[in-house]
Design a protein around this motif. Sequence first.
Motif, PDB file in Angstrom:
ATOM      1  N   GLU A 272       5.719  -1.028   8.721  1.00 26.10           N
ATOM      2  CA  GLU A 272       4.257  -1.030   8.806  1.00 26.10           C
ATOM      3  C   GLU A 272       3.693  -2.297   9.415  1.00 26.10           C
ATOM      4  OE1 GLU A 272       2.380   0.067   5.130  1.00 26.10           O
ATOM      5  OE2 GLU A 272       3.630   1.844   4.991  1.00 26.10           O
TER       6      GLU A 272
ATOM      7  N   SER B   2      -2.412  -1.828   7.582  1.00 24.58           N
ATOM      8  CA  SER B   2      -1.530  -2.325   6.521  1.00 24.58           C
ATOM      9  C   SER B   2      -1.453  -3.848   6.555  1.00 24.58           C
ATOM     10  CB  SER B   2      -0.125  -1.724   6.694  1.00 24.58           C
ATOM     11  OG  SER B   2       0.769  -2.208   5.719  1.00 24.58           O
TER      12      SER B   2
ATOM     13  N   SER C 184      -1.415   5.945   1.876  1.00 22.97           N
ATOM     14  CA  SER C 184      -2.521   5.332   2.630  1.00 22.97           C
ATOM     15  C   SER C 184      -3.343   6.364   3.380  1.00 22.97           C
ATOM     16  CB  SER C 184      -1.953   4.310   3.628  1.00 22.97           C
ATOM     17  OG  SER C 184      -1.287   3.287   2.932  1.00 22.97           O
TER      18      SER C 184
ATOM     19  N   GLU D  25       6.948  -4.328   3.809  1.00 25.55           N
ATOM     20  CA  GLU D  25       6.835  -3.039   4.503  1.00 25.55           C
ATOM     21  C   GLU D  25       7.063  -3.184   6.005  1.00 25.55           C
ATOM     22  OE1 GLU D  25       3.768  -0.564   1.863  1.00 25.55           O
ATOM     23  OE2 GLU D  25       2.876  -2.441   2.542  1.00 25.55           O
TER      24      GLU D  25
ATOM     25  N   CYS E 248       0.845  -1.182   0.000  1.00 25.34           N
ATOM     26  CA  CYS E 248       0.000   0.000   0.000  1.00 25.34           C
ATOM     27  C   CYS E 248       0.882   1.235   0.000  1.00 25.34           C
ATOM     28  CB  CYS E 248      -0.938   0.011   1.205  1.00 25.34           C
ATOM     29  SG  CYS E 248      -0.157  -0.255   2.805  1.00 25.34           S
ATOM     30  N   GLY E 249       0.364   2.324  -0.511  1.00 21.03           N
ATOM     31  CA  GLY E 249       1.113   3.575  -0.552  1.00 21.03           C
ATOM     32  C   GLY E 249       0.148   4.730  -0.662  1.00 21.03           C
TER      33      GLY E 249
HETATM   34 CA   LIG Z   1       2.286   0.970   2.955  1.00 15.52          CA
END
Ligand SMILES: [Ca+2]
Lengths: 525, 525
Positions: free
Chosen positions: A325, A387, A292, A322, A289-290
């Motif tokens: 995260e 996440s 977010s 990640e 994910c990015g």
């Molecule tokens: Ca992320």
Amino acid sequence: MTAPSAPLLIRMHANDNVAIVANDGGLHAGTALPDGLVLREHVPQGHKVALVDLVAGDAVRRYDVPIGFAHEDLPAGSWVHERRLKMPEARGLEDLPLATRQVELPPLEGYTFEGFRNPDGSVGTRNLLAITTTVQCVAGVLEHAVKRIRAELLPQYPNVDDVVGLEHGYGCGVAIDAPDAVIPIRTLRHISLNPNFGGEVMVVSLGCEKLQPERLLPPGVIPLVDERNVADIGNNAGPGLDVVTLQEHDGFGPMIDTIMARAELHLERLNARRRETVPASELVVGVQCGGSDAFSGVTANPAVGYCADLLVRAGATVMFSETTEVRDGVAQLTARAATPEIAQAVIREMAWYDEYLQRGSVDRSANTTPGNKKGGLSNIVEKAMGSIVKSGSAPISGVLSPGEKLNGRKGLIYAATPASDFICGTLQLAAGMNLHVFTTGRGTPYGLAEVPVIKVATRSDLARRWHDLMDLNAGRIADGEASIEDMGWELFRLMLEVASGRRKTWAEQHRLHNALVLFNPAPVT
Amino acid sequence: MTAPSAPLLIRMHANDNVAIVANDGGLHAGTALPDGLVLREHVPQGHKVALVDLVAGDAVRRYDVPIGFAHEDLPAGSWVHERRLKMPEARGLEDLPLATRQVELPPLEGYTFEGFRNPDGSVGTRNLLAITTTVQCVAGVLEHAVKRIRAELLPQYPNVDDVVGLEHGYGCGVAIDAPDAVIPIRTLRHISLNPNFGGEVMVVSLGCEKLQPERLLPPGVIPLVDERNVADIGNNAGPGLDVVTLQEHDGFGPMIDTIMARAELHLERLNARRRETVPASELVVGVQCGGSDAFSGVTANPAVGYCADLLVRAGATVMFSETTEVRDGVAQLTARAATPEIAQAVIREMAWYDEYLQRGSVDRSANTTPGNKKGGLSNIVEKAMGSIVKSGSAPISGVLSPGEKLNGRKGLIYAATPASDFICGTLQLAAGMNLHVFTTGRGTPYGLAEVPVIKVATRSDLARRWHDLMDLNAGRIADGEASIEDMGWELFRLMLEVASGRRKTWAEQHRLHNALVLFNPAPVT
Ligand SMILES: [Ca+2]
Ligand SMILES: [Ca+2]
Ligand SMILES: [Ca+2]
Ligand SMILES: [Ca+2]
Ligand SMILES: [Ca+2]
């Protein structure tokens, strides 16, 4: 497609004492919620509301974990944002549960896609000529050559999707014998062997660089070398490695000529390949994910998690990553590890990263961005809980250190990487990913030249506005139009379509290509 | 242009007990040299010959310094290579001579070039539209936009040389508050303000990234802001900063439209500019070497050093860099500092770098490459002595930390950077370089989109073979065809031609553009 106009709160767990506002534009002070709660102030979309009266010091619970402690009294209906919360300490890495929570998932059979079977048994979702580089020095020459290959040669090889120069900032001016240099070196090595490149390895080297071709790709790392012997290899290389060494050429013109001639040999072989029906178990999916927001952990990431379970049930490989995260969810991960050894490997990666951050005088809290906070994520603990749900519920069946290759490992894999979108993507490519799933709440046009990237929006508003960038709208979950399960299945079917080449992602259509960005914890010189 | 067929040794100083073989192909065992010395074994070109009988433990002297100690007895005529030498320890940073050796150079007047005068007083050698990025996330979109700007807009603005997307791997997924994060941030800031961009600053931002536009370019850092106000600035930015924020756009199409519309405003202003005659003192030259061999320190680098003195005499600015390559000459640098404070600043940079390398468990000796050793450079001490001569003989009048900007400083400046070609070039761009000189012995096709790069070959063989990549052949010094002074003057005149746009470098002609590679000693997250 519009959000419901009635006030809508989303609570993740029955034990939570906060919920987030789902409505576009947030909710105004005075809004009465169905259960009688009245908002004391305006709460933006994605931000948290106190469901009960909290007093200073109380734990604020979301995802059934304390994501922070109230700095001040926060009566029911208050906006609970990052400046009103004290972040909890990181969980220590001692006394963690090891492989204590095992879920048995039923097998899922009968799903297939059309892929390119490789000599080493892996399967590509695209048929690309990738040209490896040992060092940034050659990037200008290679870029020139790639343009010409694309314009002059590629039209003659219609079964080849594209040509990709694997450029990077490593290779010389680096402490190549430093302990941590193993990470960027194996990353580059393994990217060259990504399933989407059909086992064809072609290297452009300068000649005098630190990262010599035989160090990047030592004899034995490329399977089925015999097939790939070519007449005139660079004298730096081991037998079978196709290296164009610029310093052995008499100027720019001959460099380009040789690169193009060599490329043609690989294009011929790649062009002879055809897609064939393969089981869904050949998917190797990297999820991340990015950009977010608070919806990431409510819509898109849970849908990805559900889909991850489908993939594991189908015998495929799913990587989640990640490190910063998932650090705050370490106890969940070690509990879900399939064996105590795998749990120990999770702990080893977290400990390494803790130490790496400490060397630079920071900790995991350096992860969160201004956009995360604007989007309602108060701190790294809350971000981590949202996440980690991308990993679904399957047991963790393996752990990769940064830059390591899967080598056929199946099931749910924790591939330890930084959370940085481009660095994580680069490391998942090295691991052997043939399909990338990327969820985003704030929105990013992220794409890779090497592998299709399916982008999943967390909110309908983003999906609507970025209709030509987002491949799937998980915001429909918050809109009440689809369940997490529906969306997980939809993503699963979309993956099979994209993997088969029947559908191109938006990033592919616009040719949006982010750079390879290496993780190099070692010094430059 | 062919090398003399008679055996030729080059000794750098009367006190040296080794000299290097200048002949193409080296010299065979049994070759008798003019002074009666007979070679005991084959010695490759660029490699060292013992001029006297050395016994184990003897200091091997070159450039009048001990570059190592003989591991074994080395009778006169022996090949002295890296495996036969023990490297000396690094000079400690205590008790160094501070500003003890001052050379007065006579002024040099009357030299001019045709440059683009900027509002802040600096002068460009090219007229480029540069588009700054805050984060790698936007790179795919920007690359698409830049291609369209080049194809569709640039032909209407014939006085603008090109459009350049300033892409990089920083901006998010990084520990932006770590102590060392100041280095990549100020590097990007200062690159945006390079004199070749005419004071036009246009930023493409994602929106949620860590490196927000107002952090990259806070109010006040761009001179003459009033002129550059545009109607519709992104709401992240301070007044006067032209920011296109992708997340504020309704999809990919509108993003491209806005970038192109904004670019046109800047192109119009850039197109109105004309070259004017300016004194040579407006040159800001960054010098570095890469792909070095033993001739680097004998031909090209001494010629660059002579030219550096001409530039300083003409009132211009010359930066030399590459900390690990001058570390072993620290006493020369502190002695040459114009003041004790400047000498202390040199020491501060060396100490910082020592510590930085130590954090990664390496030291300055990690600098040398396989190509250096093949080319005859035994270790970092010998390489440093040959590298440092690029700085000529002028007093050192200033020191920059990595990523700092010159802000009009004149004279000979030590700009502390890693030796990595692309990182050094990136940091010299940030300092404000408007012309780059790059010497190479093994050969590299290095080039930058932002500034012309004049490439100087150390050997005639390379210049001949790479006739379409090397702009100047300093190998003529070893061939006996030109003196160091001749070559220094030739380079000086070539610089004025290139700076004036009357001559394009080979890298410009082929559009060879290496990536910006940032120096980020802080962690990624
Ligand atoms: Ca992320
Ligand atoms: Ca990410
Ligand atoms: Ca150098
Ligand atoms: Ca260099
Ligand atoms: Ca590029």
